[in-house]
Design an enzyme around this catalytic site. Structure first.
Site, PDB file in Angstrom:
ATOM      1  N   GLN A   1      12.030  93.719 -10.386  1.00  0.00           N
ATOM      2  CA  GLN A   1      10.643  94.046 -10.067  1.00  0.00           C
ATOM      3  C   GLN A   1       9.981  94.892 -11.152  1.00  0.00           C
ATOM      4  O   GLN A   1      10.649  95.465 -12.016  1.00  0.00           O
ATOM      5  CB  GLN A   1      10.590  94.817  -8.741  1.00  0.00           C
ATOM      6  CG  GLN A   1      10.852  93.995  -7.505  1.00  0.00           C
ATOM      7  CD  GLN A   1      10.647  94.819  -6.244  1.00  0.00           C
ATOM      8  OE1 GLN A   1      11.596  95.125  -5.536  1.00  0.00           O
ATOM      9  NE2 GLN A   1       9.412  95.188  -5.975  1.00  0.00           N
ATOM     10  N   HIS A   2       8.663  94.952 -11.076  1.00  0.00           N
ATOM     11  CA  HIS A   2       7.804  95.910 -11.793  1.00  0.00           C
ATOM     12  C   HIS A   2       7.631  95.666 -13.289  1.00  0.00           C
ATOM     13  O   HIS A   2       6.696  96.205 -13.881  1.00  0.00           O
ATOM     14  CB  HIS A   2       8.312  97.345 -11.624  1.00  0.00           C
ATOM     15  CG  HIS A   2       8.451  97.817 -10.224  1.00  0.00           C
ATOM     16  ND1 HIS A   2       7.439  97.741  -9.298  1.00  0.00           N
ATOM     17  CD2 HIS A   2       9.502  98.380  -9.574  1.00  0.00           C
ATOM     18  CE1 HIS A   2       7.855  98.242  -8.146  1.00  0.00           C
ATOM     19  NE2 HIS A   2       9.103  98.624  -8.284  1.00  0.00           N
TER      20      HIS A   2
ATOM     21  N   ASP B   1      13.621  91.051  -6.853  1.00  0.00           N
ATOM     22  CA  ASP B   1      15.050  91.070  -6.537  1.00  0.00           C
ATOM     23  C   ASP B   1      15.356  91.674  -5.174  1.00  0.00           C
ATOM     24  O   ASP B   1      16.218  91.166  -4.438  1.00  0.00           O
ATOM     25  CB  ASP B   1      15.845  91.774  -7.643  1.00  0.00           C
ATOM     26  CG  ASP B   1      15.320  93.146  -8.017  1.00  0.00           C
ATOM     27  OD1 ASP B   1      14.347  93.626  -7.400  1.00  0.00           O
ATOM     28  OD2 ASP B   1      15.895  93.756  -8.944  1.00  0.00           O
TER      29      ASP B   1
END
Length: 475
Positions: free
Chosen positions: A79-80, A237
């Site tokens: 992520q991110h 994820d």
């Protein structure tokens, strides 16, 4: 190996360190082939997205002939991360990964400029940490303006790989909810925040709905997936792992990996103004309140290496306390922190320091456990312990001792890839992805009874964290 009962699907886990691919029988969940290829990550937590693509191709190639029969594929990704592309779809610069917290000053300004934590929670379900994509984009604008000006598309890691497969810019609500520019209240991109950080919504991917296809695999040299294979939305994820467990509301999950996470599925949109809990959407139509720490297995392994110990060489007692915030920390929100060790005595052993490091890592996660669970959740529901650390005795016993709850360690290991595979299977079979995973029995595994909670250690950790607050916040 028996012949597959159903169509074959591919689930992918593109993580910080590597890409894994599983070929799975959609009917039974049996893994019929697997592959894995590593990534290179720089010391400042950057990674070239092009190598993720090459790793995906290598991992798929390792799956052998089975991958040529795949009916659908789905990508679960870290992520991110901020992936910036030029007009030809090539990376403008290496991606800024989730554990890059250089954007802490930009994060602080953005939170204040939009009205403080309460305003962010009301619109986004989360107070952004320095790991969120919006803070990274603002850092890029301020520190590398020429690179920012060259950007023609902004993607998350799973978006990037999905687009390489299909040629279409898409994402899903789960991963989008960790950007800081997708509103969980409106379930849409927030134009005010995008305007504030100078990012046109035209540069962002289309957010697909639950069960919607992202497209089909386009013809590409060196890609073993068949042309025309269905591509599911993919997701972040943590959302993929929740799918992989077939997670129902009220069941806590604690994941021990490069990062540590604790989360649960909820039917209610989360909103924690303290910022401890990120109010993510899940990959379906519910929510995934989640707390994440930056320092987990790697921090413990680093301390073990400093003392020349194996990671399981822990010893009880000693009264020493370790806050293993080696990379700064997200939970609690201490981006400028470093590791802290206190309580050393002449008779303190290296094994006791190592056990204290485990305690510090687990404490940060358990402190958020009640916050991610709904008020009506069972207080003694077993913790599902997943991730690489779940296989370690020291990790498992530390979680049991500090939580006072039973622990179940699912036998299924590659839960992000399995969740992505369940998403792909759901697309082919016309079923719900979580229901598919429950049919695969992915959450079953050895169960460990509750033990008495170590209140002394918990009290010592809480006091140390409070007393060290000024030091931990120092830039």
């Amino acid at each position: 190996m028996a012949a597959p009962e159903g169509p074959l699907v591919v689930g992918v886990d593109s993580s910080t360190q590597s890409t894994k691919a599983l070929v799975v029988d959609a009917a039974t969940g049996e893994v019929v082939a697997r592959g894995q290829a590593p990534h290179t990550v720089s010391p400042d937590h950057e990674s070239d997205p092009e190598q993720w693509w090459q790793a995906l191709r290598q991992a798929l190639e390792q799956c052998g002939p089975a991958v040529h029969r795949a009916a659908a594929v789905s990508i679960g990704g870290q992520q991110h991360g901020l992936v910036t592309l030029d007009g030809q779809g090539r990376p403008v610069r290496p991606a800024l990964l989730w554990n890059d917290v250089r954007s802490a000053p930009q994060r602080d300004r953005l939170v204040a400029e939009l009205g403080g934590p309460e305003a962010w929670v009301e619109r986004f379900g989360s107070v952004p940490a320095a790991s969120f994509t919006v803070t990274k984009w603002q850092w890029l604008r301020e520190n590398e303006p020429e690179a920012a000006a060259a950007v023609k598309a902004v993607r998350l890691p799973h978006d990037y790989l999905t687009e390489r497969l299909t040629g279409q810019g898409t994402t899903d609500r789960g991963d989008a909810s960790g950007t800081g520019w997708w509103s969980t209240a409106d379930q849409a991109y927030d134009e005010e925040v995008l305007g504030r950080v100078g990012l046109s919504p035209e540069l962002l991917p289309r957010v697909l709905g639950h069960g919607e296809a992202a497209g089909t695999v386009r013809p590409q040299d060196g890609l073993p997936l068949p042309q025309g294979t269905l591509v599911a939305t993919g997701t972040g994820d943590n959302m993929a792992a929740a799918l992989g467990l077939g997670l129902r509301p009220g069941r806590p999950v604690l994941s021990l990996g490069t990062s540590g996470t604790v989360y649960a599925v909820s039917t209610r949109r989360p909103a924690d103004p303290t910022g401890t809990v990120a109010g993510f959407a899940d990959a379906r139509t519910d929510w995934l309140p989640l707390a994440c720490t930056l320092n987990c297995t790697l921090a413990v392994d680093r301390v073990a290496a400093l003392f020349g110990l194996e990671r399981e060489a822990v010893e009880p007692g000693g009264g020493v306390t370790v806050l293993p915030f080696l990379d700064g920390e997200r939970t609690p929100n201490l981006p400028y922190a470093s590791g802290t060790l206190t309580g050393l005595r002449h008779d303190t052993t290296a094994g006791q320091v190592l056990q204290a490091t485990y305690d510090g890592a687990v404490y940060a996660l358990l402190a958020a456990l009640d916050l991610v669970l709904d008020d009506d959740a069972e207080p003694d529901a077993p913790i599902l312990l997943i991730g690489g650390g779940a296989r370690g005795t020291a990790w498992r016993e530390t979680v049991r001792r500090l939580s006072g709850r039973p622990v179940v360690v699912p036998r299924a290991r590659e839960l992000v890839a399995l969740g992505a595979a369940a998403q792909a299977a759901a697309l082919v079979l016309g079923e719900d992805a979580a229901a598919v995973a429950r049919r695969w029995s992915t959450a079953e595994g050895p169960s460990y009874e509750a033990v008495e909670r170590d209140e002394e250690a918990l009290t010592r950790l809480a006091a140390t964290l409070s007393d060290a607050d000024t030091l931990l916040r120092r830039r």
